[in-house]
Design an enzyme around this catalytic site. Structure first.
Site, short mmCIF file in Angstrom:
data_model
loop_
_atom_site.label_atom_id
_atom_site.label_comp_id
_atom_site.label_asym_id
_atom_site.label_seq_id
_atom_site.Cartn_x
_atom_site.Cartn_y
_atom_site.Cartn_z
N SER A 193 14.02 -38.79 7.33
CA SER A 193 14.89 -37.73 7.02
C SER A 193 16.06 -38.13 5.81
O SER A 193 15.61 -38.52 4.74
CB SER A 193 15.70 -37.10 8.23
OG SER A 193 16.32 -36.04 7.93
N ASP A 347 7.43 -28.79 9.72
CA ASP A 347 8.83 -29.40 9.30
C ASP A 347 9.48 -28.58 8.11
O ASP A 347 8.84 -28.37 6.83
CB ASP A 347 8.70 -30.76 8.92
CG ASP A 347 10.15 -31.22 8.49
OD1 ASP A 347 11.11 -30.60 8.26
OD2 ASP A 347 9.89 -32.59 7.92
N HIS A 377 10.42 -31.98 12.47
CA HIS A 377 11.30 -32.72 12.16
C HIS A 377 12.09 -33.48 13.13
O HIS A 377 12.45 -32.70 14.06
CB HIS A 377 12.41 -32.11 11.22
CG HIS A 377 12.93 -32.79 10.43
ND1 HIS A 377 12.78 -33.37 9.16
CD2 HIS A 377 14.34 -33.45 10.59
CE1 HIS A 377 13.57 -34.19 8.58
NE2 HIS A 377 14.71 -34.22 9.42
#
Length: 407
Positions: A193, A347, A377
């Site tokens: 991320s 995501d 995610h």
């Protein structure tokens, strides 16, 4: 006195129950769980709990007891660390930056592979403890030395503090690799991320430091690569999918970049993008770069909102290559090390990864791409949460391990 305690207990119980009911209602009103996700009920329960913790944390923050992120972090890190008898863990500081070194306890006649890991968490959550078990697992399974970087986060620190912390820690580690038993020719940067964003930016910056060991490979797990185009197919398709919804993403992106949240609608509609900038960068960040198989049938046309100069002046740093590394020149991209890229179908940042993948391919940079159809995610860190784990979490970790072993 007993009556007062009963009244207090009853009031707190009512408050907590009401807060949890609010979280459940908010979840079902604002959240979508795609049919392709496995264990959807589990995901819904976990997301309701996260919303509850954040709401409770916001209440504590308003009462000036503690910040919301600190409260959520403490709760999430309770019992997080599991000791691995095969891994030596050392807590250190590089200047003011906390880092954690993971080393196999077994002796080796040769220098080992090195991994520098940057955790995720939207620049507000995540910690050395949250990702401790993942780092320990990577070390044990790949027989590598790993440095996990504990950068400073929101709400007290904004860009570029996070980036500078990670860059400083990375340079210090690279300068002393043999001290830690690391082979200078086999150093991997790995992040998830916003941690993957750190990887993407740091490998570009290190190109201007030829005296440091060259990075062998970069591992980008569900990366955020740009803060400009929020009309990509995945931004439309997965805008309400936990754990990173559109609302959550734009809020913390604004906070991290010190942009007033009142400009978020202008950012989401593209009203902050001057026409000349769009003409210059659309070849790299428009939906045209996303394979058609990732376009949904109800995809809305990509267009720029009515340009708002005031909004642009407040947000123009989003065009900085340090914030949107996908905007780097071709000659920079062409020099980057090989890439292992992980994207998840459900995501909101899926297409960020796909945009960067195309840039690598266009410049001849070797890319190994792993796409997780049932992924979402934030699933990575759940890989060892027993009954709270997901199949996609385990698949990603095992695939990353397999890639690292071949370096």
């Amino acid at each position: 006195m007993a009556v007062l305690w009963l009244l207090l207990f009853g009031g707190l119980t009512t408050f907590f129950l009401g807060l949890f009911v609010w979280a459940v209602v908010k979840h079902f009103l604002t959240t979508e769980v795609p049919s392709s996700l496995k264990h959807p009920v589990k995901l819904r329960v976990m997301h309701c709990f996260v919303l509850f913790l954040m709401a409770l944390g916001n209440t504590l923050e308003k009462l000036r007891i503690c910040t919301m992120n600190k409260f959520v972090q403490v709760i999430c890190d309770i019992g997080a660390i599991k000791k691995d008898p095969t891994v030596l863990v050392t807590n250190m500081r590089f200047g003011s930056i906390p880092v954690r070194l993971f080393q196999p306890k077994t002796m080796s006649s040769q220098l080992r592979r090195g991994i520098i890991f940057y955790h995720g968490g939207a620049a507000i959550f995540g910690s050395l403890d949250t990702y401790h078990n993942l780092c320990s697992f990577l070390v044990r399974e790949t027989d590598s030395v790993l440095l996990s970087v504990g950068y400073r986060k929101l709400p007290h620190y904004h860009h570029p503090v996070l980036f500078n912390d990670c860059l400083s820690a990375t340079i210090q580690f690279l300068r002393g690799l043999e001290t830690y038993g690391v082979d200078p020719s086999r150093v991997v940067l790995c992040g998830e991320s916003i941690g993957a964003w750190v990887v993407a930016t740091i490998v570009q910056v290190l190109l201007s430091s030829p005296s440091l060991p060259k990075i062998r490979a970069q591992i980008l797990i569900t990366p955020i690569i740009q803060a400009i185009n929020f009309c990509l197919p995945s931004h439309q398709k997965s805008k309400n999918v936990p754990f990173l919804t559109r609302e959550f993403m734009i809020f913390f992106l604004c906070k991290y970049l010190a942009i007033d949240v009142s400009w978020k609608d202008a950012m989401l509609t593209g009203a902050v993008i001057p026409l000349d900038k769009w003409k210059k960068y659309r070849k790299w960040i428009s939906s045209d770069n996303i394979p058609r198989r990732f376009w949904s049938q109800d995809l809305k046309p990509e267009f720029l909102g009515c340009f708002n100069e005031a909004a642009y002046l407040e947000t123009k740093h989003i065009f900085d290559v340090q914030i949107s590394p996908v905007l780097a020149d071709d000659k920079v991209i062409a020099q980057l090390p090989e890439v292992f890229l992980v994207t998840c179908e459900n995501d909101i940042l899926r297409d960020d990864g796909l945009l960067y993948k195309k840039r690598f391919e266009d410049q001849g940079v070797p890319v190994t791409w792993y796409h997780v159809e049932d992924g979402f995610h934030g699933c990575l860190v759940l890989f060892d949460w027993k009954f709270l784990s997901f199949p996609c979490s385990v698949k990603i970790v095992n695939t990353v391990v397999g890639y690292i072993k071949n370096i």
